[in-house]
Every structure is written in C-alpha cells, then in structure tokens.
Scaffold this motif. Sequence first.
Motif, PDB file in Angstrom:
ATOM      1  N   VAL A 292       0.840  -1.198   0.000  1.00 57.78           N
ATOM      2  CA  VAL A 292       0.000   0.000   0.000  1.00 57.78           C
ATOM      3  C   VAL A 292       0.876   1.250   0.000  1.00 57.78           C
ATOM      4  O   VAL A 292       0.621   2.201  -0.752  1.00 57.78           O
ATOM      5  N   LEU A 293       1.921   1.239   0.826  1.00 55.64           N
ATOM      6  CA  LEU A 293       2.823   2.382   0.890  1.00 55.64           C
ATOM      7  C   LEU A 293       3.523   2.599  -0.457  1.00 55.64           C
ATOM      8  O   LEU A 293       3.601   3.725  -0.954  1.00 55.64           O
ATOM      9  N   GLU A 294       4.003   1.521  -1.058  1.00 55.15           N
ATOM     10  CA  GLU A 294       4.646   1.609  -2.371  1.00 55.15           C
ATOM     11  C   GLU A 294       3.662   2.150  -3.412  1.00 55.15           C
ATOM     12  O   GLU A 294       4.012   3.014  -4.224  1.00 55.15           O
ATOM     13  N   PHE A 295       2.421   1.675  -3.379  1.00 56.25           N
ATOM     14  CA  PHE A 295       1.392   2.146  -4.308  1.00 56.25           C
ATOM     15  C   PHE A 295       1.177   3.650  -4.141  1.00 56.25           C
ATOM     16  O   PHE A 295       1.155   4.394  -5.123  1.00 56.25           O
ATOM     17  N   LEU A 296       1.044   4.096  -2.899  1.00 61.38           N
ATOM     18  CA  LEU A 296       0.810   5.514  -2.645  1.00 61.38           C
ATOM     19  C   LEU A 296       1.993   6.385  -3.067  1.00 61.38           C
ATOM     20  O   LEU A 296       1.813   7.478  -3.603  1.00 61.38           O
ATOM     21  N   ILE A 297       3.193   5.886  -2.848  1.00 59.38           N
ATOM     22  CA  ILE A 297       4.388   6.639  -3.258  1.00 59.38           C
ATOM     23  C   ILE A 297       4.394   6.834  -4.766  1.00 59.38           C
ATOM     24  O   ILE A 297       4.570   7.949  -5.265  1.00 59.38           O
ATOM     25  N   PHE A 298       4.164   5.757  -5.509  1.00 57.52           N
ATOM     26  CA  PHE A 298       4.167   5.870  -6.968  1.00 57.52           C
ATOM     27  C   PHE A 298       2.979   6.688  -7.473  1.00 57.52           C
ATOM     28  O   PHE A 298       3.097   7.421  -8.460  1.00 57.52           O
ATOM     29  N   PHE A 299       1.843   6.580  -6.808  1.00 55.73           N
ATOM     30  CA  PHE A 299       0.681   7.391  -7.184  1.00 55.73           C
ATOM     31  C   PHE A 299       1.018   8.877  -7.062  1.00 55.73           C
ATOM     32  O   PHE A 299       0.780   9.658  -7.984  1.00 55.73           O
ATOM     33  N   PHE A 300       1.609   9.266  -5.934  1.00 55.66           N
ATOM     34  CA  PHE A 300       1.940  10.682  -5.724  1.00 55.66           C
ATOM     35  C   PHE A 300       3.099  11.145  -6.606  1.00 55.66           C
ATOM     36  O   PHE A 300       3.144  12.304  -7.006  1.00 55.66           O
ATOM     37  N   ILE A 301       4.007  10.240  -6.948  1.00 54.36           N
ATOM     38  CA  ILE A 301       5.059  10.596  -7.922  1.00 54.36           C
ATOM     39  C   ILE A 301       4.403  10.941  -9.257  1.00 54.36           C
ATOM     40  O   ILE A 301       4.755  11.929  -9.899  1.00 54.36           O
ATOM     41  N   GLY A 302       3.431  10.137  -9.671  1.00 54.10           N
ATOM     42  CA  GLY A 302       2.723  10.417 -10.920  1.00 54.10           C
ATOM     43  C   GLY A 302       1.927  11.701 -10.845  1.00 54.10           C
ATOM     44  O   GLY A 302       1.965  12.531 -11.760  1.00 54.10           O
ATOM     45  N   LEU A 303       1.223  11.907  -9.757  1.00 50.96           N
ATOM     46  CA  LEU A 303       0.377  13.088  -9.584  1.00 50.96           C
ATOM     47  C   LEU A 303       1.207  14.374  -9.542  1.00 50.96           C
ATOM     48  O   LEU A 303       0.973  15.301 -10.310  1.00 50.96           O
ATOM     49  N   VAL A 304       2.207  14.401  -8.680  1.00 50.18           N
ATOM     50  CA  VAL A 304       3.028  15.604  -8.508  1.00 50.18           C
ATOM     51  C   VAL A 304       4.002  15.765  -9.678  1.00 50.18           C
ATOM     52  O   VAL A 304       4.216  16.885 -10.165  1.00 50.18           O
ATOM     53  N   GLY A 305       4.541  14.665 -10.154  1.00 45.97           N
ATOM     54  CA  GLY A 305       5.485  14.728 -11.272  1.00 45.97           C
ATOM     55  C   GLY A 305       4.875  15.328 -12.523  1.00 45.97           C
ATOM     56  O   GLY A 305       5.561  15.988 -13.310  1.00 45.97           O
ATOM     57  N   MET A 306       3.581  15.141 -12.708  1.00 45.00           N
ATOM     58  CA  MET A 306       2.922  15.690 -13.891  1.00 45.00           C
ATOM     59  C   MET A 306       2.927  17.209 -13.902  1.00 45.00           C
ATOM     60  O   MET A 306       2.873  17.818 -14.968  1.00 45.00           O
ATOM     61  N   GLU A 307       2.998  17.839 -12.742  1.00 39.99           N
ATOM     62  CA  GLU A 307       3.079  19.303 -12.720  1.00 39.99           C
ATOM     63  C   GLU A 307       4.339  19.763 -13.451  1.00 39.99           C
ATOM     64  O   GLU A 307       4.309  20.723 -14.222  1.00 39.99           O
ATOM     65  N   PHE A 308       5.434  19.054 -13.238  1.00 38.29           N
ATOM     66  CA  PHE A 308       6.693  19.422 -13.878  1.00 38.29           C
ATOM     67  C   PHE A 308       6.684  19.037 -15.358  1.00 38.29           C
ATOM     68  O   PHE A 308       7.182  19.796 -16.196  1.00 38.29           O
TER      69      PHE A 308
ATOM     70  N   GLY B 274       6.822  35.739 -25.019  1.00 34.89           N
ATOM     71  CA  GLY B 274       6.356  36.751 -24.086  1.00 34.89           C
ATOM     72  C   GLY B 274       5.375  36.281 -23.027  1.00 34.89           C
ATOM     73  O   GLY B 274       4.958  37.065 -22.191  1.00 34.89           O
ATOM     74  N   ALA B 275       5.002  35.016 -23.032  1.00 30.11           N
ATOM     75  CA  ALA B 275       4.055  34.516 -22.038  1.00 30.11           C
ATOM     76  C   ALA B 275       4.760  34.255 -20.706  1.00 30.11           C
ATOM     77  O   ALA B 275       5.969  34.025 -20.666  1.00 30.11           O
ATOM     78  N   VAL B 276       4.004  34.316 -19.638  1.00 30.16           N
ATOM     79  CA  VAL B 276       4.505  33.990 -18.296  1.00 30.16           C
ATOM     80  C   VAL B 276       3.607  32.911 -17.706  1.00 30.16           C
ATOM     81  O   VAL B 276       2.513  32.664 -18.203  1.00 30.16           O
ATOM     82  N   SER B 277       4.063  32.272 -16.654  1.00 29.77           N
ATOM     83  CA  SER B 277       3.301  31.289 -15.890  1.00 29.77           C
ATOM     84  C   SER B 277       2.863  30.101 -16.730  1.00 29.77           C
ATOM     85  O   SER B 277       1.765  30.058 -17.274  1.00 29.77           O
ATOM     86  N   PHE B 278       3.709  29.087 -16.786  1.00 31.37           N
ATOM     87  CA  PHE B 278       3.417  27.889 -17.553  1.00 31.37           C
ATOM     88  C   PHE B 278       2.951  26.746 -16.674  1.00 31.37           C
ATOM     89  O   PHE B 278       2.583  25.699 -17.171  1.00 31.37           O
ATOM     90  N   GLY B 279       2.960  26.932 -15.366  1.00 30.90           N
ATOM     91  CA  GLY B 279       2.538  25.890 -14.444  1.00 30.90           C
ATOM     92  C   GLY B 279       1.040  25.887 -14.251  1.00 30.90           C
ATOM     93  O   GLY B 279       0.304  26.672 -14.847  1.00 30.90           O
ATOM     94  N   PHE B 280       0.595  24.997 -13.376  1.00 32.53           N
ATOM     95  CA  PHE B 280      -0.821  24.838 -13.123  1.00 32.53           C
ATOM     96  C   PHE B 280      -1.095  24.905 -11.623  1.00 32.53           C
ATOM     97  O   PHE B 280      -1.776  25.792 -11.157  1.00 32.53           O
ATOM     98  N   LEU B 281      -0.532  24.025 -10.864  1.00 28.01           N
ATOM     99  CA  LEU B 281      -0.721  24.051  -9.412  1.00 28.01           C
ATOM    100  C   LEU B 281       0.338  24.894  -8.720  1.00 28.01           C
ATOM    101  O   LEU B 281       0.050  25.593  -7.765  1.00 28.01           O
ATOM    102  N   ILE B 282       1.566  24.820  -9.212  1.00 26.46           N
ATOM    103  CA  ILE B 282       2.661  25.588  -8.630  1.00 26.46           C
ATOM    104  C   ILE B 282       2.868  26.815  -9.514  1.00 26.46           C
ATOM    105  O   ILE B 282       3.376  26.688 -10.638  1.00 26.46           O
ATOM    106  N   VAL B 283       2.449  27.960  -9.025  1.00 27.81           N
ATOM    107  CA  VAL B 283       2.561  29.194  -9.822  1.00 27.81           C
ATOM    108  C   VAL B 283       3.152  30.308  -8.957  1.00 27.81           C
ATOM    109  O   VAL B 283       2.902  30.364  -7.760  1.00 27.81           O
ATOM    110  N   PRO B 284       3.917  31.191  -9.602  1.00 27.48           N
ATOM    111  CA  PRO B 284       4.433  32.355  -8.869  1.00 27.48           C
ATOM    112  C   PRO B 284       3.291  33.300  -8.491  1.00 27.48           C
ATOM    113  O   PRO B 284       2.177  33.188  -9.010  1.00 27.48           O
ATOM    114  N   SER B 285       3.577  34.237  -7.645  1.00 28.02           N
ATOM    115  CA  SER B 285       2.560  35.207  -7.240  1.00 28.02           C
ATOM    116  C   SER B 285       2.162  36.068  -8.436  1.00 28.02           C
ATOM    117  O   SER B 285       2.990  36.339  -9.310  1.00 28.02           O
TER     118      SER B 285
END
Length: 160
Positions: free
Chosen positions: A4-20, A133-144
């Motif tokens: 279960v722990l391994e599953f959750l780790i890989f799930f969150f790697i996929g979820l958070v990694g997609m932001e990058f 000339g565009a700024v802010s290419f992220g989705f969840l992690i964005v500058p102010s």
Amino acid sequence: MGGVLEFLIFFFIGLVGMEFVAWFTHRFIMHGVLWCWHRSHHRERQGVFELNDLFAVFFALPAIVLIYLGTEAGYGWALALGLGVTGYGVIYFVFHDGLVHRRFRVPLNRRRAFWRHRIEAHRLHHSTSTREGAVSFGFLIVPSPQSLKQALMKKRKRQA
C-alpha cells in the motif's frame, strides 16, 4: 503494508510529477514546435472544441500504457503511476477547463485564495496571443500574480 505504501508513493510521484511534465511541455512544446495547435487556446474559441484539446489525448497515452502494464502485466508501480497521472489530468481538466475557462460548471468557489491565485496566473499567461512573451506555464505551482506582472512588463519592454 509495504504494498500500500509503495502504491501511494508511486501514485503521488505520478500526480506531482505531472506538474513538472506539464510545465515543461507547456513552456517548450506548446509554446514551441507545437504552437500551431496551442495557438487556438490563446484565441477566442469557436465551437465546443479547439485544436489545443488534442494535447489531452497525448497526455492520456502514457497513463493508458502505465495502467495497462499495471493491470495486465502485474506491475503495481505502473498502475499507481498511471493512476497518479490520470488524477492530475482530472484535476487539470476540472480546474483549467471548468474553473478558469468556464467550459462547464464546477462546484468549487472561484473566490477562494488558492483558486483565485491560480486563475490570475493563468489569465496573465493568456495576456499574450503569441508564443513569445508569455509567463506562468505551471498549473498548481505558480508564482505570485505580482511577480508575474513584473515579469510580463519586463518581457514587453524587451520586445518593444
């Protein structure tokens, strides 16, 4: 418990990694070689779909392959990773297409600081209709928004 722990780790790697992955793809591919597709998203939409929507298909393909490998070949890590990538896709779809662009109703409060900050960053991204000339290419992690406005002004001064 390790499974279960391994599953959750890989799930969150996929979820958070997609932001990058999404940031990199948006910055260097969508505003690069495939601007011909993404340009449709920086213009007034005509109809239900836009050419930019094809990116969703390409982002879904790795998730489909990972989920297939997890279910058919027995690679639990691949299933978890694929579900994490899919989870990111769902969050992105609800936020970007629903909350920001209002293509459908979303039961979230747009006025909450968390969403307002991201909506403003995305609007600043759309303040240009060119690939440069565009700024802010992220989705969840964005500058102010303040720092994005400053960056936008600097880019516009350089282009003038």
